[in-house]
Design a protein around this motif. Structure first.
Motif, PDB file in Angstrom:
ATOM      1  N   THR A 141       0.829  -1.209   0.000  1.00 51.11           N
ATOM      2  CA  THR A 141       0.000   0.000   0.000  1.00 51.11           C
ATOM      3  C   THR A 141       0.863   1.258   0.000  1.00 51.11           C
ATOM      4  OG1 THR A 141      -0.215  -0.191   2.418  1.00 51.11           O
ATOM      5  CG2 THR A 141      -2.008  -1.077   1.081  1.00 51.11           C
ATOM      6  N   THR A 148       2.086   1.620  -3.545  1.00 55.08           N
ATOM      7  CA  THR A 148       0.980   2.047  -4.404  1.00 55.08           C
ATOM      8  C   THR A 148       0.649   3.517  -4.180  1.00 55.08           C
ATOM      9  OG1 THR A 148       0.070  -0.202  -4.339  1.00 55.08           O
ATOM     10  CG2 THR A 148      -1.398   1.564  -5.074  1.00 55.08           C
ATOM     11  N   ASP A 149       0.623   3.940  -2.919  1.00 56.43           N
ATOM     12  CA  ASP A 149       0.361   5.349  -2.613  1.00 56.43           C
ATOM     13  C   ASP A 149       1.400   6.255  -3.270  1.00 56.43           C
ATOM     14  OD1 ASP A 149      -1.756   4.516  -1.104  1.00 56.43           O
ATOM     15  OD2 ASP A 149      -0.812   4.904   0.843  1.00 56.43           O
ATOM     16  N   VAL A 205       0.725   6.488  -7.073  1.00 50.26           N
ATOM     17  CA  VAL A 205      -0.432   7.340  -7.351  1.00 50.26           C
ATOM     18  C   VAL A 205      -0.073   8.808  -7.156  1.00 50.26           C
ATOM     19  CG1 VAL A 205      -2.758   7.952  -6.573  1.00 50.26           C
ATOM     20  CG2 VAL A 205      -2.112   5.546  -6.799  1.00 50.26           C
ATOM     21  N   GLN A 265      -0.275  11.754 -10.036  1.00 48.35           N
ATOM     22  CA  GLN A 265      -1.018  12.995  -9.866  1.00 48.35           C
ATOM     23  C   GLN A 265      -0.112  14.207 -10.079  1.00 48.35           C
ATOM     24  OE1 GLN A 265      -2.910  12.086  -5.961  1.00 48.35           O
ATOM     25  NE2 GLN A 265      -4.813  12.633  -6.986  1.00 48.35           N
ATOM     26  N   TRP A 308      -7.720  10.475  -7.695  1.00 47.93           N
ATOM     27  CA  TRP A 308      -7.970  10.473  -6.245  1.00 47.93           C
ATOM     28  C   TRP A 308      -9.103   9.510  -5.908  1.00 47.93           C
ATOM     29  CZ3 TRP A 308     -12.042  11.253  -3.009  1.00 47.93           C
ATOM     30  CH2 TRP A 308     -11.734  11.362  -1.652  1.00 47.93           C
ATOM     31  N   TRP A 328      -7.801   6.048  -5.982  1.00 50.49           N
ATOM     32  CA  TRP A 328      -6.969   5.796  -4.800  1.00 50.49           C
ATOM     33  C   TRP A 328      -7.842   5.609  -3.564  1.00 50.49           C
ATOM     34  CZ3 TRP A 328      -6.760   8.669  -0.312  1.00 50.49           C
ATOM     35  CH2 TRP A 328      -5.788   8.248   0.613  1.00 50.49           C
ATOM     36  N   HIS A 349      -9.332   2.237  -3.614  1.00 49.08           N
ATOM     37  CA  HIS A 349      -8.260   1.277  -3.330  1.00 49.08           C
ATOM     38  C   HIS A 349      -7.979   1.241  -1.829  1.00 49.08           C
ATOM     39  CE1 HIS A 349      -4.078  -0.185  -3.050  1.00 49.08           C
ATOM     40  NE2 HIS A 349      -4.297  -0.807  -4.193  1.00 49.08           N
ATOM     41  N   HIS A 350      -7.940   2.404  -1.207  1.00 47.74           N
ATOM     42  CA  HIS A 350      -7.683   2.490   0.234  1.00 47.74           C
ATOM     43  C   HIS A 350      -8.786   1.788   1.023  1.00 47.74           C
ATOM     44  CE1 HIS A 350      -6.122   4.210   3.946  1.00 47.74           C
ATOM     45  NE2 HIS A 350      -7.329   4.650   4.225  1.00 47.74           N
ATOM     46  N   ILE A 366      -3.123   3.174 -14.064  1.00 47.33           N
ATOM     47  CA  ILE A 366      -3.033   4.489 -13.430  1.00 47.33           C
ATOM     48  C   ILE A 366      -1.855   5.272 -13.996  1.00 47.33           C
ATOM     49  CG2 ILE A 366      -2.542   5.677 -11.258  1.00 47.33           C
ATOM     50  CD1 ILE A 366      -5.396   4.721 -11.404  1.00 47.33           C
TER      51      ILE A 366
END
Length: 216
Positions: free
Chosen positions: A23, A26-27, A30, A34, A77, A80, A83-84, A108
């Motif tokens: 995670t 992945t964060d 993302v 962005q 967003w 994401w 996903h979260h 993404i």
């Protein structure tokens, strides 16, 4: 007995590690994607400085790019955030879940490219297929992850299972992107306005919830 139980827990942890590292990775991906969305606007500001444009003139000439930036930032967003919420129910990772997550990140990461293609001349079917198709691809991969989390007890472990309303939101988004793609490609002149079909998402999600309640 205690040492055997400890060994078993250690083996389980090695085979099915926790989601924290994935995670976090992945964060980071993302967040980078962005950030990349702003680069074309920064380049346009440099061009405006070269041509001695005012801020108002720059904004007028690049209003479409500003709107697309805001929309894509919000879309990423929302991906994401979903996903979260899905990974809140993950205690152990499995190889299929990690693989699907990697493919989802591929979509993404490609989204800024499909967005940049929008600026290449007049809107055509290839543009529409690339952009809306990328959104649909990301949504489908999200659905696969959500389904894995909801159906595999190894993944959820001691955490609460993913419930039907959360699955319905993810599935409804994919259906709406698919509808938008069909409408955009089949109705001349509609183009990206087909994405306004996403406003139907809450209605579709409610309809899907009753169906998914019987499956999870």
């Amino acid at each position: 007995m205690r040492s055997r139980a400890s060994y078993t827990r250690r083996m389980d942890a090695e085979q099915h590690p926790g989601p924290e590292r994935l995670t976090a990775y992945t964060d980071a991906v993302v967040a980078i994607v962005q950030t990349l969305l702003i680069l074309p606007l920064l380049e346009s500001v440099s061009d405006a400085r070269t041509h001695h444009l005012t801020a108002g003139q720059w904004l007028t000439e690049n209003s479409d790019s500003v709107i697309w930036f805001g929309m894509n930032f919000a879309l990423i967003w929302s991906f994401w955030a979903l996903h979260h919420r899905i990974f809140d129910h993950v205690q152990h990772l499995t190889t299929p879940l990690q693989s699907i997550n990697a493919v989802w990140m591929l979509g993404i990461v490609f989204l800024p490219v499909s967005t940049a293609v929008i600026g290449l001349g007049q809107t055509d079917p290839t543009q529409l297929a690339l952009y809306i198709g990328t959104l649909l691809f990301c949504s489908l991969m999200m659905n696969l992850m959500a389904w894995q989390v909801a159906r595999d007890p190894v993944i959820s472990g001691a955490r609460p299972r993913l419930q039907a309303p959360q699955l319905a939101t993810s599935f409804a988004a994919a259906l709406m992107y698919a509808l938008a793609l069909v409408l955009a490609l089949s109705i001349p002149g509609l183009g990206y306005l087909a994405l306004f079909s996403m406003f139907l998402l809450p209605l579709v999600a409610r309809a899907l919830t009753s169906v998914l309640n019987r499956l999870v």
